[in-house]
Design a protein around this motif. Structure first.
Motif, PDB file in Angstrom:
ATOM      1  N   ASP A  53       0.945  -1.148   0.052  1.00 58.06           N
ATOM      2  CA  ASP A  53       0.181   0.023  -0.165  1.00 58.06           C
ATOM      3  C   ASP A  53       1.099   1.191   0.091  1.00 58.06           C
ATOM      4  O   ASP A  53       1.805   1.337   0.790  1.00 58.06           O
ATOM      5  N   PRO A  54       0.733   2.184  -0.828  1.00 58.26           N
ATOM      6  CA  PRO A  54       1.332   3.374  -1.042  1.00 58.26           C
ATOM      7  C   PRO A  54       1.702   4.179   0.369  1.00 58.26           C
ATOM      8  O   PRO A  54       2.656   4.842   0.471  1.00 58.26           O
ATOM      9  N   ARG A  55       0.686   4.170   1.084  1.00 56.50           N
ATOM     10  CA  ARG A  55       0.759   4.689   2.318  1.00 56.50           C
ATOM     11  C   ARG A  55       2.115   4.321   3.188  1.00 56.50           C
ATOM     12  O   ARG A  55       2.410   5.169   3.983  1.00 56.50           O
ATOM     13  N   PHE A  56       2.834   3.087   3.001  1.00 59.54           N
ATOM     14  CA  PHE A  56       3.881   2.772   3.772  1.00 59.54           C
ATOM     15  C   PHE A  56       5.314   3.252   3.145  1.00 59.54           C
ATOM     16  O   PHE A  56       5.889   2.814   3.674  1.00 59.54           O
ATOM     17  N   THR A  57       4.994   3.869   1.933  1.00 54.15           N
ATOM     18  CA  THR A  57       6.244   4.331   1.305  1.00 54.15           C
ATOM     19  C   THR A  57       6.290   5.847   0.860  1.00 54.15           C
ATOM     20  O   THR A  57       7.345   6.316   0.750  1.00 54.15           O
ATOM     21  N   ALA A  99      12.423 -11.514  17.903  1.00 49.60           N
ATOM     22  CA  ALA A  99      11.060 -10.755  17.764  1.00 49.60           C
ATOM     23  C   ALA A  99      10.301 -11.520  16.799  1.00 49.60           C
ATOM     24  O   ALA A  99      10.643 -12.159  15.828  1.00 49.60           O
ATOM     25  N   TYR A 100       8.903 -11.179  16.741  1.00 45.16           N
ATOM     26  CA  TYR A 100       7.888 -11.940  16.121  1.00 45.16           C
ATOM     27  C   TYR A 100       6.965 -10.830  15.782  1.00 45.16           C
ATOM     28  O   TYR A 100       6.336 -10.411  16.413  1.00 45.16           O
ATOM     29  N   LEU A 101       6.826 -10.702  14.177  1.00 45.88           N
ATOM     30  CA  LEU A 101       6.318  -9.431  13.743  1.00 45.88           C
ATOM     31  C   LEU A 101       4.888 -10.049  13.040  1.00 45.88           C
ATOM     32  O   LEU A 101       4.708 -10.827  12.522  1.00 45.88           O
ATOM     33  N   HIS A 102       4.072  -9.097  12.798  1.00 43.26           N
ATOM     34  CA  HIS A 102       2.736  -9.018  11.981  1.00 43.26           C
ATOM     35  C   HIS A 102       1.657 -10.011  12.578  1.00 43.26           C
ATOM     36  O   HIS A 102       0.837 -10.559  11.617  1.00 43.26           O
ATOM     37  N   MET A 103       1.637 -10.199  13.793  1.00 44.94           N
ATOM     38  CA  MET A 103       0.834 -11.304  14.183  1.00 44.94           C
ATOM     39  C   MET A 103      -0.514 -10.830  14.286  1.00 44.94           C
ATOM     40  O   MET A 103      -1.061  -9.765  14.185  1.00 44.94           O
ATOM     41  N   HIS A 124      16.324  -6.769   4.062  1.00 44.21           N
ATOM     42  CA  HIS A 124      15.502  -7.625   4.998  1.00 44.21           C
ATOM     43  C   HIS A 124      16.321  -8.177   5.905  1.00 44.21           C
ATOM     44  O   HIS A 124      16.933  -9.320   5.815  1.00 44.21           O
ATOM     45  N   LEU A 125      16.142  -7.540   7.272  1.00 47.07           N
ATOM     46  CA  LEU A 125      17.081  -8.051   8.278  1.00 47.07           C
ATOM     47  C   LEU A 125      16.332  -8.887   9.227  1.00 47.07           C
ATOM     48  O   LEU A 125      16.319  -9.022  10.419  1.00 47.07           O
ATOM     49  N   GLY A 126      15.364  -9.705   8.706  1.00 49.34           N
ATOM     50  CA  GLY A 126      14.808 -10.862   9.086  1.00 49.34           C
ATOM     51  C   GLY A 126      14.571 -12.121   8.401  1.00 49.34           C
ATOM     52  O   GLY A 126      15.158 -12.054   7.198  1.00 49.34           O
ATOM     53  N   LEU A 127      13.628 -12.936   8.774  1.00 46.36           N
ATOM     54  CA  LEU A 127      13.589 -14.400   7.914  1.00 46.36           C
ATOM     55  C   LEU A 127      11.979 -14.336   7.985  1.00 46.36           C
ATOM     56  O   LEU A 127      11.219 -14.202   8.964  1.00 46.36           O
ATOM     57  N   ASP A 128      11.307 -14.638   6.805  1.00 46.10           N
ATOM     58  CA  ASP A 128      10.015 -14.800   6.824  1.00 46.10           C
ATOM     59  C   ASP A 128       9.721 -16.265   6.710  1.00 46.10           C
ATOM     60  O   ASP A 128      10.050 -17.155   5.897  1.00 46.10           O
ATOM     61  N   PHE A 129       8.647 -16.671   7.380  1.00 42.64           N
ATOM     62  CA  PHE A 129       8.017 -18.102   7.559  1.00 42.64           C
ATOM     63  C   PHE A 129       6.502 -17.924   6.958  1.00 42.64           C
ATOM     64  O   PHE A 129       5.671 -16.994   7.140  1.00 42.64           O
ATOM     65  N   ASP A 130       6.181 -18.919   5.971  1.00 43.96           N
ATOM     66  CA  ASP A 130       4.922 -19.048   5.369  1.00 43.96           C
ATOM     67  C   ASP A 130       3.899 -19.393   6.625  1.00 43.96           C
ATOM     68  O   ASP A 130       4.300 -19.651   7.627  1.00 43.96           O
ATOM     69  N   GLY A 131       2.598 -18.935   6.209  1.00 43.28           N
ATOM     70  CA  GLY A 131       1.569 -19.025   7.178  1.00 43.28           C
ATOM     71  C   GLY A 131       0.617 -18.519   6.904  1.00 43.28           C
ATOM     72  O   GLY A 131       0.568 -17.414   6.287  1.00 43.28           O
ATOM     73  N   SER A 132      -0.828 -19.027   7.303  1.00 37.23           N
ATOM     74  CA  SER A 132      -1.989 -18.267   7.235  1.00 37.23           C
ATOM     75  C   SER A 132      -2.472 -17.673   8.473  1.00 37.23           C
ATOM     76  O   SER A 132      -1.923 -17.823   9.636  1.00 37.23           O
ATOM     77  N   ILE A 133      -3.237 -16.687   8.357  1.00 35.67           N
ATOM     78  CA  ILE A 133      -3.791 -16.161   9.775  1.00 35.67           C
ATOM     79  C   ILE A 133      -4.261 -17.034  10.601  1.00 35.67           C
ATOM     80  O   ILE A 133      -4.960 -17.987  10.067  1.00 35.67           O
ATOM     81  N   GLY A 179       0.486  -4.468  10.047  1.00 32.37           N
ATOM     82  CA  GLY A 179       1.685  -3.693   9.905  1.00 32.37           C
ATOM     83  C   GLY A 179       1.942  -3.687   8.434  1.00 32.37           C
ATOM     84  O   GLY A 179       0.876  -3.905   7.328  1.00 32.37           O
ATOM     85  N   ARG A 180       3.182  -3.479   7.996  1.00 32.41           N
ATOM     86  CA  ARG A 180       3.719  -3.229   6.594  1.00 32.41           C
ATOM     87  C   ARG A 180       3.924  -4.537   6.068  1.00 32.41           C
ATOM     88  O   ARG A 180       4.983  -5.125   6.081  1.00 32.41           O
ATOM     89  N   VAL A 181       2.953  -5.162   5.368  1.00 32.87           N
ATOM     90  CA  VAL A 181       3.233  -6.448   4.779  1.00 32.87           C
ATOM     91  C   VAL A 181       2.555  -6.683   3.202  1.00 32.87           C
ATOM     92  O   VAL A 181       1.592  -5.737   2.838  1.00 32.87           O
ATOM     93  N   THR A 182       2.645  -7.883   2.683  1.00 34.04           N
ATOM     94  CA  THR A 182       2.108  -8.170   1.441  1.00 34.04           C
ATOM     95  C   THR A 182       1.274  -9.109   1.665  1.00 34.04           C
ATOM     96  O   THR A 182       0.399  -9.501   0.792  1.00 34.04           O
ATOM     97  N   GLY A 183       1.168  -9.713   2.682  1.00 37.73           N
ATOM     98  CA  GLY A 183       0.240 -10.852   2.990  1.00 37.73           C
ATOM     99  C   GLY A 183       0.459 -11.433   4.268  1.00 37.73           C
ATOM    100  O   GLY A 183       1.574 -11.125   4.799  1.00 37.73           O
ATOM    101  N   PRO A 184      -0.409 -12.524   4.736  1.00 37.92           N
ATOM    102  CA  PRO A 184       0.061 -12.976   6.221  1.00 37.92           C
ATOM    103  C   PRO A 184       1.299 -14.088   6.242  1.00 37.92           C
ATOM    104  O   PRO A 184       1.690 -14.508   5.267  1.00 37.92           O
ATOM    105  N   HIS A 185       2.261 -13.555   7.058  1.00 37.10           N
ATOM    106  CA  HIS A 185       3.396 -14.508   7.236  1.00 37.10           C
ATOM    107  C   HIS A 185       4.042 -14.012   8.533  1.00 37.10           C
ATOM    108  O   HIS A 185       3.487 -13.174   9.169  1.00 37.10           O
ATOM    109  N   LEU A 186       5.065 -14.868   8.927  1.00 34.42           N
ATOM    110  CA  LEU A 186       5.631 -14.389  10.274  1.00 34.42           C
ATOM    111  C   LEU A 186       7.140 -13.821   9.826  1.00 34.42           C
ATOM    112  O   LEU A 186       7.877 -14.409   9.282  1.00 34.42           O
ATOM    113  N   HIS A 187       7.354 -12.724  10.407  1.00 33.91           N
ATOM    114  CA  HIS A 187       8.718 -11.960  10.086  1.00 33.91           C
ATOM    115  C   HIS A 187       9.603 -12.296  11.522  1.00 33.91           C
ATOM    116  O   HIS A 187       9.132 -11.788  12.531  1.00 33.91           O
TER     117      HIS A 187
END
Ligand SMILES: [Zn+2]
Length: 247
Positions: free
Chosen positions: A60-64, A171-175, A126-135, A199-207
């Motif tokens: 979403d452009p509001r994040f940039t 740390a665990y983000l976007h919960m 990208h100073l973290g690691l993303d894991f797949d996951g659904s809400i 938060g600033r995401v493209t879809g559900p995941h764990l950062h």
């Protein structure tokens, strides 16, 4: 650095090296003997350059866009709170024990270190690691520690920071849902929250973030850390009568 003794009696310390580092890292180390004599030594550790890719993201452009002043204040306030959480790890004795574990067993969808272009503009690494996951998918604590930050932050969404002590935090983000409270002691594998898209995401995941103090480290490297504080008191080893010192 936080020294502890391993099962052979040797002193061991872990440290994080910033992602842009290369060349040689010089570490001044002072060894204080019983009676007060101090030996100092400078240890040189070669650091090889890492290579990272880049990736494009659309959000979403509001994040940039440049945030308005109220939002800028919020973002600065949240960044400061997170910095305090990282620094607290250096003032906390080692709470973690045994191996760190992955917070999710799912696929890794974005590795650590990748340069990120948001809507065509390189903005960050990208100073973290993303894991797949659904809400609603589960997120588990990587190791024992204390919940040192809980919040709903602009970029991070619902965030939990665990202080594992001796310099280490995760740390665990976007919960979508946080299942722990500030000050809780959590143990390795404990359910701490659910995957979301806040938060600033493209879809559900764990950062997932791993820190040594203020330094972001590859969370996968944390999985190789094995010192066991049950055999390794973290407090001032040089003052212990049976301490073996080198240098
Ligand atoms: Zn991420």
């Amino acid at each position: 650095m936080h020294f502890s003794r391993d099962s052979t009696g040797a002193y061991v310390a872990y440290a994080g090296i910033p992602v842009e580092s290369h060349g040689t890292l010089s570490l001044p180390i002072a060894v204080e003997h019983p009676g007060g004599a101090v030996d100092s030594v400078i240890v040189s550790i070669p650091v090889s350059s890492a290579r990272f890719g880049t990736e494009q993201l659309s959000v979403d452009p509001r994040f940039t866009e440049k945030p308005d002043s109220a939002l800028a204040v919020r973002i600065a306030h949240e960044a400061a709170a997170i910095r305090v959480a990282w620094e607290e790890t250096h003032h906390t004795p080692q709470l973690w024990h045994g191996a760190f574990q992955r917070p999710r067993s799912s696929k890794i969808t974005s590795v650590f270190g990748t340069g990120r272009e948001f809507n065509g503009v390189v903005q960050s690494r990208h100073l973290g690691l993303d894991f797949d996951g659904s809400i609603g998918s589960t997120i588990r604590a990587s190791n024992t520690g204390v919940v040192t930050l809980v919040g709903d932050y602009y970029y991070s969404g619902n965030i939990v920071v665990i202080n594992h002590g001796a310099g280490i935090a995760t740390a665990y983000l976007h919960m979508s849902k946080i299942l722990v409270a500030l000050g809780d002691t959590v143990t390795r594998g404990q359910l701490i929250g659910l995957v979301g898209a806040t938060g600033r995401v493209t879809g559900p995941h764990l950062h997932w973030i791993a820190k040594y103090g203020a330094v972001s480290v590859n969370p996968m490297s944390l999985l190789t850390v094995t010192a066991d504080p049950q055999k390794a008191p973290a407090s001032r080893p040089a003052t212990r009568p049976r301490g073996r010192t080198r240098g």
